[in-house]
Design a protein around this motif. Structure first.
Motif, mmCIF file in Angstrom:
data_model
loop_
_atom_site.group_PDB
_atom_site.id
_atom_site.type_symbol
_atom_site.label_atom_id
_atom_site.label_comp_id
_atom_site.label_asym_id
_atom_site.label_seq_id
_atom_site.Cartn_x
_atom_site.Cartn_y
_atom_site.Cartn_z
ATOM 1 N N HIS A 185 -18.410 -12.923 21.231
ATOM 2 C CA HIS A 185 -17.796 -12.769 22.886
ATOM 3 C C HIS A 185 -16.137 -13.443 22.433
ATOM 4 O O HIS A 185 -15.834 -13.882 21.328
ATOM 5 C CB HIS A 185 -18.460 -13.627 23.786
ATOM 6 C CG HIS A 185 -19.345 -12.953 24.351
ATOM 7 N ND1 HIS A 185 -19.906 -13.295 25.455
ATOM 8 C CD2 HIS A 185 -20.669 -12.381 23.968
ATOM 9 C CE1 HIS A 185 -20.901 -12.602 26.006
ATOM 10 N NE2 HIS A 185 -21.685 -11.857 24.916
ATOM 11 N N TYR A 186 -15.711 -12.743 23.632
ATOM 12 C CA TYR A 186 -13.754 -12.728 22.619
ATOM 13 C C TYR A 186 -12.975 -13.092 24.286
ATOM 14 O O TYR A 186 -13.100 -12.725 24.701
ATOM 15 C CB TYR A 186 -13.403 -11.594 22.904
ATOM 16 C CG TYR A 186 -13.700 -10.755 21.002
ATOM 17 C CD1 TYR A 186 -13.323 -11.327 19.601
ATOM 18 C CD2 TYR A 186 -15.870 -10.522 21.627
ATOM 19 C CE1 TYR A 186 -14.397 -11.060 18.699
ATOM 20 C CE2 TYR A 186 -16.573 -9.895 20.698
ATOM 21 C CZ TYR A 186 -15.427 -10.555 18.906
ATOM 22 O OH TYR A 186 -15.668 -9.999 17.735
ATOM 23 N N GLN A 187 -12.245 -14.190 23.607
ATOM 24 C CA GLN A 187 -11.185 -14.918 25.204
ATOM 25 C C GLN A 187 -10.240 -14.551 24.545
ATOM 26 O O GLN A 187 -10.295 -14.919 23.380
ATOM 27 C CB GLN A 187 -12.167 -16.379 25.384
ATOM 28 C CG GLN A 187 -10.947 -16.142 26.410
ATOM 29 C CD GLN A 187 -11.907 -17.757 27.039
ATOM 30 O OE1 GLN A 187 -11.597 -18.913 26.081
ATOM 31 N NE2 GLN A 187 -11.341 -18.121 28.123
ATOM 32 N N ARG B 43 -22.187 -16.360 20.495
ATOM 33 C CA ARG B 43 -24.388 -16.543 21.092
ATOM 34 C C ARG B 43 -25.447 -16.263 21.131
ATOM 35 O O ARG B 43 -25.263 -15.403 19.764
ATOM 36 C CB ARG B 43 -24.020 -15.795 22.927
ATOM 37 C CG ARG B 43 -22.491 -16.398 24.040
ATOM 38 C CD ARG B 43 -21.165 -15.619 23.579
ATOM 39 N NE ARG B 43 -20.361 -16.685 25.274
ATOM 40 C CZ ARG B 43 -19.852 -17.727 25.006
ATOM 41 N NH1 ARG B 43 -20.260 -18.344 23.676
ATOM 42 N NH2 ARG B 43 -19.061 -18.690 25.204
ATOM 43 N N PRO C 83 -14.381 -15.606 28.254
ATOM 44 C CA PRO C 83 -14.953 -14.880 26.957
ATOM 45 C C PRO C 83 -15.948 -13.151 27.224
ATOM 46 O O PRO C 83 -16.880 -13.915 27.877
ATOM 47 C CB PRO C 83 -16.111 -15.941 26.371
ATOM 48 C CG PRO C 83 -15.927 -17.492 26.981
ATOM 49 C CD PRO C 83 -15.786 -16.906 28.258
ATOM 50 N N LEU C 84 -15.202 -12.303 26.792
ATOM 51 C CA LEU C 84 -15.506 -11.293 27.023
ATOM 52 C C LEU C 84 -16.898 -10.460 26.433
ATOM 53 O O LEU C 84 -16.536 -10.482 24.887
ATOM 54 C CB LEU C 84 -15.245 -9.927 27.654
ATOM 55 C CG LEU C 84 -13.896 -10.387 28.847
ATOM 56 C CD1 LEU C 84 -12.725 -9.492 28.092
ATOM 57 C CD2 LEU C 84 -14.912 -10.358 30.125
ATOM 58 N N PRO C 85 -18.224 -10.337 26.003
ATOM 59 C CA PRO C 85 -18.353 -8.963 25.362
ATOM 60 C C PRO C 85 -17.583 -8.131 24.761
ATOM 61 O O PRO C 85 -16.827 -7.449 25.584
ATOM 62 C CB PRO C 85 -19.070 -8.263 25.799
ATOM 63 C CG PRO C 85 -19.423 -8.826 27.466
ATOM 64 C CD PRO C 85 -18.042 -9.336 27.410
#
Ligand code: C2E
Ligand code: CA
Ligand code: CA
Ligand code: CA
Length: 277
Positions: A42-44, A62, A263-265
């Protein structure tokens, strides 16, 4: 000797944190999980405090477990370090990060910089440099699109060897951030020796600013020190507008935290990249 003792201590506390049966379950599933590609990043976002511009992102792993759903890194990274899987996981992270950067680049979405977390144990792997260099070449990426986040445990562990690895990474254009600054076995002399580009103020100091006067003073001092050393300073775990205001007033350069985005997929982060958020 001394550093081995530290690592043993870390492994010991990891065992206490994770139930023994769970450790066994995780261990027995690791290999298959890697082969079945069950890990995801995931990307923050990391943004500039002066104009909110997206400067980069941190990749956070994750485990997309078939029965248990999404498992956070705190539940399996310590086990992976203890059972010797961490280098394989770290290599997967490097590969996946480069693959994703190349995919976004091909789609016209430019992410200036992606920060990766690597365990101290990864720095003992003589292949580390060639793995990173190999992926940069394979995906036709510039080293400057990667940043490595080092914790103080990395810095303390075999200082000379780590310094060499770090210098070699720098030669590829990869930048360095010191993660969780202010926690662990702090030594200010490492700041000078490692010449990192960015200092990340640990969330534990940010959490109670501006109400907590001690934390506010510490945060202020870290920002001032980073400036003196010509480093970028990034505050982690920023959740409120009050925290943002305090940090902006003190001259903090960058922010990462739920206030901006969790954090986003990959697909959702790509939408952020497209909108230039
Ligand atoms: P970290 O490197 O300090 O990462 C920041 C953690 O803070 C992440 O937790 C992130 O989701 C969380 N966070 C971000 N903004 C906020 C906020 O505003 N409030 C709060 N309360 N939390 C926030 P996450 O993803 O659970 O990761 C935990 C730790 O696991 C990381 O701490 C890092 O030490 C480790 N980790 C994560 N990904 C990797 C990896 O790919 N490799 C290795 N070796 N370790 C990793
Ligand atoms: Ca980190
Ligand atoms: Ca951190
Ligand atoms: Ca942390």
């Amino acid at each position: 000797a001394k550093s081995a003792g530290r690592n043993n201590y870390k492994f010991y506390t990891a065992d206490l944190n994770v139930r023994a049966s769970e450790v066994l379950a995780i261990e027995s599933q690791f290999r298959g999980a890697l082969e079945r590609n069950e890990f995801v990043l995931h990307y923050q976002p990391q943004v500039d405090m002066t104009d909110g511009r997206l400067l980069g992102a941190e990749a956070l792993i994750r485990w997309n477990h078939p029965e248990q759903g999404l498992i956070g890194p705190l539940r399996f990274i310590p086990v992976a370090e203890e059972r010797g899987f961490i280098v394989a996981i770290g290599n997967w992270v490097i590969r996946e990060a480069c693959r994703q950067l190349a995919e976004w680049k091909a789609a016209g979405c430019i992410l200036p910089k992606l920060a990766l977390n690597l365990s101290a144990l990864q720095f003992r792997d003589p292949e580390l440099l060639s793995v990173i260099e190999g992926q940069l070449v394979a995906y036709d990426l510039d080293g400057a699109c990667l940043e490595i986040e080092l914790t103080e445990s990395v810095l303390m562990d075999d200082v000379e060897g780590t310094l060499q690895a770090v210098e070699a990474l720098r030669a590829l254009g990869v930048s360095l951030a010191i993660d969780d600054f202010g926690t662990g076995y702090s030594s200010l002399s490492y700041l000078k020796r490692f010449k990192a580009d960015t200092l990340k103020i640990d969330r534990s100091f940010v959490r109670d600013i501006p109400q907590d006067l001690d934390d506010s003073a510490i945060t202020r001092a870290i920002i001032a020190m980073a400036k003196t050393l010509n480093m970028q300073v990034l505050a982690e775990g920023v959740e409120t507008a009050q925290q943002w205001r305090f940090l902006a007033d003190e001259g903090c350069d960058q922010v990462q935290g739920y206030l901006v985005s969790p954090p986003l997929p990959a697909e959702r982060f790509e939408a952020v990249l497209r909108d230039g958020a």
